[in-house]
Design a protein around this motif. Structure first.
Motif, mmCIF file in Angstrom:
data_model
loop_
_atom_site.group_PDB
_atom_site.id
_atom_site.type_symbol
_atom_site.label_atom_id
_atom_site.label_comp_id
_atom_site.label_asym_id
_atom_site.label_seq_id
_atom_site.Cartn_x
_atom_site.Cartn_y
_atom_site.Cartn_z
ATOM 1 N N ILE A 274 0.843 -1.200 0.000
ATOM 2 C CA ILE A 274 0.000 0.000 0.000
ATOM 3 C C ILE A 274 0.879 1.252 0.000
ATOM 4 O O ILE A 274 0.593 2.249 -0.678
ATOM 5 C CB ILE A 274 -0.946 -0.008 1.220
ATOM 6 N N GLU A 275 1.988 1.207 0.733
ATOM 7 C CA GLU A 275 2.900 2.349 0.797
ATOM 8 C C GLU A 275 3.396 2.735 -0.598
ATOM 9 O O GLU A 275 3.577 3.926 -0.892
ATOM 10 C CB GLU A 275 4.108 2.020 1.692
ATOM 11 N N GLU A 276 3.617 1.737 -1.459
ATOM 12 C CA GLU A 276 4.106 2.025 -2.818
ATOM 13 C C GLU A 276 3.029 2.705 -3.652
ATOM 14 O O GLU A 276 3.302 3.583 -4.466
ATOM 15 C CB GLU A 276 4.513 0.730 -3.513
ATOM 16 N N ILE A 277 1.784 2.259 -3.437
ATOM 17 C CA ILE A 277 0.654 2.875 -4.144
ATOM 18 C C ILE A 277 0.535 4.341 -3.720
ATOM 19 O O ILE A 277 0.355 5.236 -4.547
ATOM 20 C CB ILE A 277 -0.640 2.090 -3.831
ATOM 21 N N GLU A 278 0.670 4.576 -2.418
ATOM 22 C CA GLU A 278 0.478 5.936 -1.878
ATOM 23 C C GLU A 278 1.551 6.915 -2.347
ATOM 24 O O GLU A 278 1.309 8.122 -2.418
ATOM 25 C CB GLU A 278 0.385 5.875 -0.343
ATOM 26 N N VAL A 279 2.723 6.404 -2.694
ATOM 27 C CA VAL A 279 3.762 7.281 -3.250
ATOM 28 C C VAL A 279 3.235 7.980 -4.500
ATOM 29 O O VAL A 279 3.540 9.140 -4.757
ATOM 30 C CB VAL A 279 5.033 6.451 -3.605
ATOM 31 N N HIS A 280 2.414 7.282 -5.270
ATOM 32 C CA HIS A 280 1.974 7.819 -6.561
ATOM 33 C C HIS A 280 0.639 8.549 -6.520
ATOM 34 O O HIS A 280 0.434 9.497 -7.265
ATOM 35 C CB HIS A 280 1.920 6.686 -7.596
ATOM 36 N N VAL B 235 -7.855 4.804 1.239
ATOM 37 C CA VAL B 235 -8.646 4.199 2.303
ATOM 38 C C VAL B 235 -8.380 2.697 2.282
ATOM 39 O O VAL B 235 -8.268 2.098 1.210
ATOM 40 C CB VAL B 235 -10.156 4.450 2.056
ATOM 41 N N VAL B 236 -8.215 2.093 3.451
ATOM 42 C CA VAL B 236 -7.969 0.651 3.495
ATOM 43 C C VAL B 236 -9.123 -0.040 4.206
ATOM 44 O O VAL B 236 -9.427 0.257 5.354
ATOM 45 C CB VAL B 236 -6.642 0.336 4.219
ATOM 46 N N LYS B 237 -9.764 -0.952 3.501
ATOM 47 C CA LYS B 237 -10.869 -1.726 4.084
ATOM 48 C C LYS B 237 -10.301 -2.792 4.992
ATOM 49 O O LYS B 237 -9.421 -3.545 4.596
ATOM 50 C CB LYS B 237 -11.650 -2.421 2.964
ATOM 51 N N GLU B 238 -10.825 -2.868 6.193
ATOM 52 C CA GLU B 238 -10.265 -3.842 7.133
ATOM 53 C C GLU B 238 -11.063 -5.143 7.234
ATOM 54 O O GLU B 238 -11.124 -5.760 8.276
ATOM 55 C CB GLU B 238 -10.078 -3.220 8.518
ATOM 56 N N ASN B 239 -11.719 -5.538 6.189
ATOM 57 C CA ASN B 239 -12.241 -6.915 6.096
ATOM 58 C C ASN B 239 -12.871 -7.488 7.350
ATOM 59 O O ASN B 239 -12.625 -8.635 7.693
ATOM 60 C CB ASN B 239 -11.118 -7.886 5.727
#
Ligand code: TXA
Ligand code: MG
Length: 314
Positions: free
Chosen positions: A191-197, A202-206
């Motif tokens: 997720i951190e790599e996605i957020e760089v761009h 938002v992260v769904k916590e299943n």
């Protein structure tokens, strides 16, 4: 049958048959996504409920527009950086995608696998492949051809052998909810790599037991043996009368049957080993599996998510 012949695989798929295929994340159980009869077989063989939608696979992101009505700019940006790779996009589908694939949703999940064999196979086909992980519903995902054979035997006409999966965890699933980029499943792309761009997501916590995205089911990825997670030394003491198998991140705790995900605490290595070690532990002569959560960062988040659901009390 297990083999490496792309022509056999392509011909079976063209004739509505199923083929297990290697991807960099996990092995998939593939069928022609535009052929409802073939797709129906996937649900049957996996014993998968129809409310759990399937991901479709293409060899290039350029083809995605043939199956969706719109691609948000931030997803184009992510695709430039990470596709082919372990990321799946939820996009508004065109009518050529059957509702059987999406479980009735207007959104379809699409991924471009980077595994060279998956790429070479998709290049030979003029249709996308629907492919869930090649395991019975709820059981441990396969990361090599032997795992698939162990679980299905000859029920799958052909298992394309592309070796060990390099990532070893399913793809990260991203969609848009309430106008915001949202992670629906933590997976092989951090997720951190996605957020760089694209900035924070938002992260769904299943946690829901009535999931709208079924990778979110609480009990999933589970071995047949009970798996208990906590402080390993304390659990070893608590369960000392049982035959124990241990799955640890980095340290060795005991002389029991013991699997260490990464002695050097490398998350990439830990991910690549994770499902394989669960398969091996499930084969061992033990009564329970004892494990621990990893630090909640990077791929540790995706591994912890699977540990949590593998250990959910059924
Ligand atoms: O890495 C992967 O994604 C692997 C390889 C084979 O590509 N595939 C995989 O598929 O993990 P599967 O079927 O085990 O997980 C698919 C999950 C579903 O359980 C659901 O959570 C989500 O993807 N999904 C698929 N289509 C969706 C849709 N239209 N809307 C919401 N979620 C969807
Ligand atoms: Mg799966």
């Amino acid at each position: 049958m297990i083999g490496t012949d792309l022509t056999i695989a392509a011909n079976l798929l063209k004739h509505s048959k199923l083929v297990a295929i290697p991807t960099e994340t996990v092995y998939g159980l593939a069928a022609n996504a535009l052929d409802e009869k073939a797709v129906g077989h996937i649900f049957e063989i996996k014993n998968r409920p129809h409310f759990d939608p399937l991901i479709i696979h293409l060899d290039t992101f350029a083809k995605v527009k043939n199956y969706v009505t719109h691609i948000p700019d931030e997803f184009k940006l992510l695709a430039n950086h990470f596709s082919p790779g372990p990321i799946t996009f939820l996009l508004p589908k065109k009518s050529n995608i059957p509702f059987l694939i999406t479980s009735g949703s207007d959104f379809v999940a699409i991924r471009i696998p980077s595994h060279p064999m998956a790429q070479a196979l998709l290049e030979q086909l003029d249709f996308p492949l629907a492919a869930p992980s090649a395991n019975p519903f709820g059981y441990i995902s396969p990361t090599n051809a032997q795992h698939v054979y162990k679980m299905f035997g000859e029920k799958i006409p052909y298992i394309l052998d592309g070796g060990e999966c390099s990532v070893g965890l399913e793809s990260t699933i991203i969609g848009i909810e309430n106008g915001k980029a949202t992670i629906f499943r933590k997976g092989g792309l951090r997720i951190e790599e996605i957020e760089v761009h694209i900035g924070s997501v938002v992260v769904k916590e299943n946690s829901s037991s009535k999931p709208n995205a079924p990778g979110m089911l609480e009990s999933h990825y589970a071995p047949k043996k009970p798996i208990i997670i906590g402080h390993i030394p304390a659990l070893l003491e608590e369960y000392k009368n049982k035959k124990i198998g241990v799955l640890s991140f980095q340290k060795r705790y005991s002389s029991h049957s013991h699997y260490i995900l990464s002695p050097s605490a490398n998350y990439t290595e830990a991910s690549a080993n994770f499902f394989n070690f669960l398969h091996q532990l499930d084969e061992e002569k033990i009564e329970i599996i004892i494990s621990e959560f990893l630090p909640e960062v990077g791929l540790g988040r995706a591994i912890n998510d699977r540990l949590r659901r593998a250990s959910f009390k059924r």
